[in-house]
Every structure is written in structure tokens, then in C-alpha cells.
Design an enzyme around this catalytic site. Structure first.
Site, PDB file in Angstrom:
ATOM      1  N   ASP A  13      -6.154 -34.631 -13.378  1.00 55.04           N
ATOM      2  CA  ASP A  13      -6.706 -34.211 -14.668  1.00 55.04           C
ATOM      3  C   ASP A  13      -6.209 -32.832 -15.105  1.00 55.04           C
ATOM      4  O   ASP A  13      -6.910 -32.103 -15.809  1.00 55.04           O
ATOM      5  CB  ASP A  13      -8.245 -34.216 -14.638  1.00 55.04           C
ATOM      6  CG  ASP A  13      -8.789 -35.577 -14.281  1.00 55.04           C
ATOM      7  OD1 ASP A  13      -8.164 -36.580 -14.665  1.00 55.04           O
ATOM      8  OD2 ASP A  13      -9.844 -35.636 -13.626  1.00 55.04           O
ATOM      9  N   LYS A  16      -1.558 -33.893 -17.480  1.00 57.16           N
ATOM     10  CA  LYS A  16      -0.244 -34.569 -17.379  1.00 57.16           C
ATOM     11  C   LYS A  16       0.050 -35.391 -18.632  1.00 57.16           C
ATOM     12  O   LYS A  16       1.175 -35.415 -19.123  1.00 57.16           O
ATOM     13  CB  LYS A  16      -0.213 -35.487 -16.137  1.00 57.16           C
ATOM     14  CG  LYS A  16      -0.417 -34.740 -14.837  1.00 57.16           C
ATOM     15  CD  LYS A  16      -0.519 -35.674 -13.657  1.00 57.16           C
ATOM     16  CE  LYS A  16      -1.764 -36.530 -13.651  1.00 57.16           C
ATOM     17  NZ  LYS A  16      -3.028 -35.801 -13.455  1.00 57.16           N
ATOM     18  N   GLY A  40      -6.521 -41.400 -15.936  1.00 53.05           N
ATOM     19  CA  GLY A  40      -6.967 -41.324 -17.333  1.00 53.05           C
ATOM     20  C   GLY A  40      -6.178 -40.200 -17.965  1.00 53.05           C
ATOM     21  O   GLY A  40      -6.434 -39.039 -17.678  1.00 53.05           O
ATOM     22  N   HIS A  41      -5.181 -40.544 -18.749  1.00 51.07           N
ATOM     23  CA  HIS A  41      -4.304 -39.538 -19.348  1.00 51.07           C
ATOM     24  C   HIS A  41      -4.589 -39.445 -20.841  1.00 51.07           C
ATOM     25  O   HIS A  41      -4.457 -40.429 -21.567  1.00 51.07           O
ATOM     26  CB  HIS A  41      -2.833 -39.883 -19.079  1.00 51.07           C
ATOM     27  CG  HIS A  41      -2.480 -39.818 -17.613  1.00 51.07           C
ATOM     28  ND1 HIS A  41      -1.224 -40.034 -17.136  1.00 51.07           N
ATOM     29  CD2 HIS A  41      -3.246 -39.536 -16.529  1.00 51.07           C
ATOM     30  CE1 HIS A  41      -1.230 -39.889 -15.809  1.00 51.07           C
ATOM     31  NE2 HIS A  41      -2.444 -39.605 -15.435  1.00 51.07           N
ATOM     32  N   GLN A 227      -2.792 -38.890 -10.863  1.00 54.20           N
ATOM     33  CA  GLN A 227      -3.598 -38.142  -9.891  1.00 54.20           C
ATOM     34  C   GLN A 227      -2.980 -36.751  -9.658  1.00 54.20           C
ATOM     35  O   GLN A 227      -2.278 -36.250 -10.520  1.00 54.20           O
ATOM     36  CB  GLN A 227      -3.767 -38.911  -8.578  1.00 54.20           C
ATOM     37  CG  GLN A 227      -4.652 -40.147  -8.680  1.00 54.20           C
ATOM     38  CD  GLN A 227      -3.957 -41.357  -9.270  1.00 54.20           C
ATOM     39  OE1 GLN A 227      -2.911 -41.777  -8.812  1.00 54.20           O
ATOM     40  NE2 GLN A 227      -4.541 -41.944 -10.301  1.00 54.20           N
TER      41      GLN A 227
END
Ligand code: GDP
Ligand code: IMO
Ligand code: MG
Length: 432
Positions: A13, A16, A40-41, A227
Site C-alpha cells: 500500500d 504502487k 488493491g492498487h 504487496q
């Protein structure tokens, strides 16, 4: 340098997604190479938020080809939902924008149920997984029984046999050990058939070949990590890690590219630290500082909505991440969130069993016993979100950046001062 690996240098988080979206305007190809829908991007364009779990973060750029390479565990149900959501918003009009490797491990609903059942059984010892089935899917791959994406388009009886074999074992575990509901082969075949129909246009067979050709012809390739380094299966805070290798080396293995490629590695680094799930976190602030960071930084998971644990920046851990990834430059994210703190602390050493150490400890249990030793930097009050170059930043913010890059002996090439694309300060041009 034609290729760039974008890797999280903390516990995920870091931002990225934003970096890959911004870098994509200058790229031809964006490759996701590991992880799955645990990621979750978040991309924010003109105030509109898009959260991606499996689709590479270059997808908002029509000229970019996005690839999902072999190292990814592909939750086909989630992927179909993600594709539909993009299409509803007028995106992904051309199927050639997204290419999926035949070698991806297919993640199915029974992986999720097993993941959740295991976490429940662990009680207070739980890993705090995202519940997306990541561990069980990678285990199945390692046990050589996984269904791969190419199987979805092969003979039906072969797929059915593989599924029957998998379910024999998984249903036994679910029913007899975890006391959970089993799955029926026919129900899953139906789900798989529906997904295969939706995904067939994105089948690329060999994405490694596509990447190889792109690199050979000088195209600009971004490898998008998921990650963060400290969640790496081998080099992270084991067992409180994810089930894939999250380091830059995994970009090569996960996408089928050899190590002789000359690639730069950008470490995406939050100006403070966050972590979701269980596990040691020496600089965690469980007081009002942590609360303020969470509030100002909107630190809630993009995948699960869980509160992220927050604390000061940890240079011991960061130096380790720089070493194990071979990071060549850093992108410093969310610097704007630190506005308003009188003082900003930075951890430069740990105290472990009465001794000061400056190397990150990898032996079991040691990180949990480490106490952070801080230096204090002066804070600033000004809002940074409107700055458009480094010199627009207040002096103490510039000092903070300078302190970090010299302590880490690594250049900071990009500074992010807000979620939007234009809230990005370039210190050195990309692909230079
Ligand atoms: P990822 O998993 O590394 O892609 O990061 P996430 O998307 O899970 O979390 C990063 C969050 O911070 C997202 O909500 C982004 O929109 C947001 N973000 C990214 N860069 C910045 C920044 O420089 N400042 C602020 N305030 N928010 C940012
Ligand atoms: P992005 O790509 C932050 C964490 C989970 C848990 C551990 C294992 O958005 O940075 P898993 O579901 O992978 O088995 O969970 O890893 N985790 C993440 N934390 N960001 C992520 O991805 C994460 N993906 C997994 O919270 O602690
Ligand atoms: Mg995330």
C-alpha cells in the site's frame, strides 16, 4: 533503461498503483507478475478513483498493453468483475489492451473458503490475510495440481478431471477438518465456463515471449509489483507474510525474463509506514500519532477496508528492502500527509536485547523484540498538495527528503504529494 521494476519497499500500500499509472504515460507494456486479488492498487484521475486488484495499473492508458504473467494467481471471478467495471466506465474497449498468460494459476472459490477457514481456525494467531485465497492457490501450484489459465480452453474432460482431483482433497479438508461447506464439481464447472467465455479474448498464451520481444525492440516495459518487500515469502516477516515472492527478483521469475536484462528497480516508499494484518512492526504508533497518520493518510485497506496500522518511517527496514531488491531509486509517496506534525521521527537503529543494531534482523522472533531508536526531524505546516516542483516545497520538507536520500544512499527520483497524477514531482526523468 527500457525496463523498470516497480516494487513496494515496505508492507504494501505504498502507492504502487499511482506510480504505475503515472509512469504508464511513458510506457508500452505493464506486467503484473505475482500476487493476486489480495492487491488493491488505487488510481485517481481527475478526482475519479479506480481500484484494481488483478488488472495492471496501466489500463487507463489506451496505448499501453497490460499483461498478467505466469506468477499471478488469477481469481477468474474477480477478474471478470474488474473487467466489467472498467467497461461500464468506457475503458478497456480494445481487448488487445489486456493479455493473460496461459500459465497463470487459476484461483477458484474453494481457495477463498479454505483461506478464511484457516484464518478462523488460527484465532488470535491468525496471519490477517485478505481472505482472497492466495495461500491455498500458491500451495496448489507448488503441489503441481493447479488448474492453469490455458486449461480453461483445453479439452473439457481434462479440466473436469483436474477439478475433481482438486475437490476430492479440498472438500475433505473443508468438510471434515474445518466443518465448512464443500463445493460441487458441476457448480464450479459452470462458473469456470462462464468466466472462460468472458476471458477468452484476453488469452495470450505466452506472455514471456511478448515481454522478451518488447524488451528486445527497445519498448518501455514496467513490471508492477504487488504487496511489499517485508511481506515476501522468504525474506519478509515470516510467517506474517503473503504466499508469493514480492521482491524485484520475482519480476523476472514471475514473468519469464532472464536476469541478464538490464532493469532499474524503483522502490515505492511511503513517507511513513503502514501495515495491514498481523506481525511485527517496530515503529508502529498505537497513540494519537498513529491515529493522525491514519486519518490524514486515509489509511484503510483498498481490498478489505481494514484499518491500516500506522507509524514512523523505518530506515533499518528500508535499507534492508533496498538491499534485497537491488533498488536503484526511490519514489517517496504521501509526503503531503506529514504536513502539520511539529516533529517527524525517523527510525535509524533498533535496540535488540540491550544492543544497538542497524542491520534488519532476519532470525525468528527478533524483529518483534526490536525497539526503534529515532532521530527527530523538524516538521512543517504548509499544505504540499499544490506544489509543482521540489523548490515549491517548504524548507523542512526538502530537508526531510534530503535526509532520507542521504541516509539511504539512494536517490529519490519521484516525490508524490497527493493521489492525483499531477501531484507528482519529478526529480529525475523516467527511463533516463
Ligand atoms: P498500492 O497498493 O501500493 O497501490 O497503494 P494503495 O492504492 O493500496 O494505497 C495508497 C493510497 O494512497 C491510495 O488511496 C492512493 O490514492 C493514495 N495516494 C497515493 N499517493 C499519494 C500521495 O502522494 N498523497 C496522498 N495523500 N495519497 C496518495
Ligand atoms: P498491495 O499490492 C498490504 C497482507 C495481508 C496479510 C498478509 C497475507 O495493495 O500493496 P494474503 O491475503 O496475501 O495471504 O495476506 O499480507 N497483504 C497486503 N498488505 N497491501 C497488499 O497489497 C497486501 N496483500 C497482502 O494484510 O497481512
Ligand atoms: Mg494496496
Amino acid at each position: 533503461m527500457p525496463g523498470l521494476i516497480v516494487v513496494g519497499s515496505q508492507w504494501g500500500d505504498e502507492g504502487k498503483g499511482k506510480v504505475v499509472d503515472v509512469f504508464s504515460s511513458q510506457s508500452d507494456l505493464v506486467v503484473r507478475y505475482q500476487g493476486g486479488a489480495n492487491a488493491g492498487h488505487t488510481l485517481v484521475v481527475d478526482g475519479k478513483k479506480t481500484v484494481l486488484h488483478l488488472i495492471p495499473s496501466g489500463i487507463l492508458h489506451e496505448q499501453v498493453t497490460c499483461m498478467i504473467a505466469a506468477g499471478v494467481v488469477l481469481d477468474i471471478v474477480t477478474l471478470c468483475e474488474e473487467i466489467r467495471a472498467l467497461k461500464v466506465n468506457g475503458l478497456l474497449k480494445n481487448p488487445k489492451q489486456l493479455l493473460i498468460s496461459d500459465s497463470c494459476t487459476v484461483l477458484l472459490p474453494y481457495h477463498r473458503r479454505l483461506d478464511l477457514a484457516r484464518e478462523k481456525a488460527l484465532g488470535n494467531e491468525k496471519i490477517g490475510t485478505t481472505g482472497r485465497g492466495i495461500g491455498p492457490a500458491y500451495e496448489e501450484r507448488a503441489s503441481r495440481k493447479a488448474i492453469v489459465f490455458g486449461d480453461l480452453f483445453g479439452p473439457k474432460d481434462v479440466l473436469k478431471q483436474k477439478l475433481e482431483a482438486a475437490l476430492k482433497e479440498k472438500n475433505f479438508l473443508l468438510e471434515s477438518y474445518y466443518k465448512e461447506e464443500p463445493f460441487k464439481v458441476e457448480d464450479l464447472i459452470k462458473v469456470i465456463d462462464e468466466c472462460a467465455e468472458e476471458l477468452k479474448d484476453y488469452r495470450s498464451k505466452d506472455t514471456s515471449l511478448g515481454i522478451h520481444k518488447a524488451l528486445r525492440s527497445g519498448k518501455k516495459v514496467l513490471f508492477e509489483g504487488a504487496q511489499g518487500s517485508l511481506l515476501d515469502l522468504l525474506h519478509g516477516t515470516y510467517p506474517y507474510v503473503t504466499s508469493s515472492s514480492t521482491l524485484a527478483g520475482s519480476a523476472l521469475v514471475g514473468s519469464g525474463v532472464g536476469p541478464s536484462q538490464n532493469l532499474d528497480v524503483v522502490g515505492i516508499t511511503k513517507a511513513y509506514t503502514t501495515r495491514v494484518g498481523s506481525g511485527p512492526f517496530p515503529t508502529e504508533c498505537t497513540d494519537e500519532v498513529g491515529e493522525e497518520l491514519r486519518k490524514k493518510g486515509h489509511e484503510f485497506g483498498a481490498t478489505t477496508g481494514r484499518e491500516r496500522r500506522c507509524g514512523w518511517l523505518d530506515l533499518v527496514a528500508l535499507k534492508y528492502a533496498i538491499r534485497v531488491n537491488g533498488i536503484t531509486s526511490l519514489a517517496l509517496m504521501k509526503l503531503d500527509v506529514l504536513s502539520g506534525f511539529d516533529e517527524i521521527k525517523v527510525c535509524t537503529a533498533y535496540e535488540l536485547d540491550g544492543q544497538e543494531i542497524t542491520e534488519y534482523p532476519v532470525s525468528p522472533g527478533e524483529l518483534a523484540r526490536c525497539k526503534p531508536k529515532y532521530v527527530t526531524q523538524k516538521g512543517w505546516k504548509e499544505d504540499l498538495t499544490q506544489a509543482r516542483s521540489l523548490k515549491d516545497l517548504p524548507r523542512y520538507a526538502q530537508d526531510y527528503v534530503q535526509f532520507l536520500s542521504s541516509s539511504l544512499a539512494t536517490p529519490i527520483d519521484v516525490i508524490s504529494i497527493g493521489p492525483g497524477r499531477d501531484q507528482t514531482l519529478w526529480i529525475r526523468p523516467l527511463f533516463s
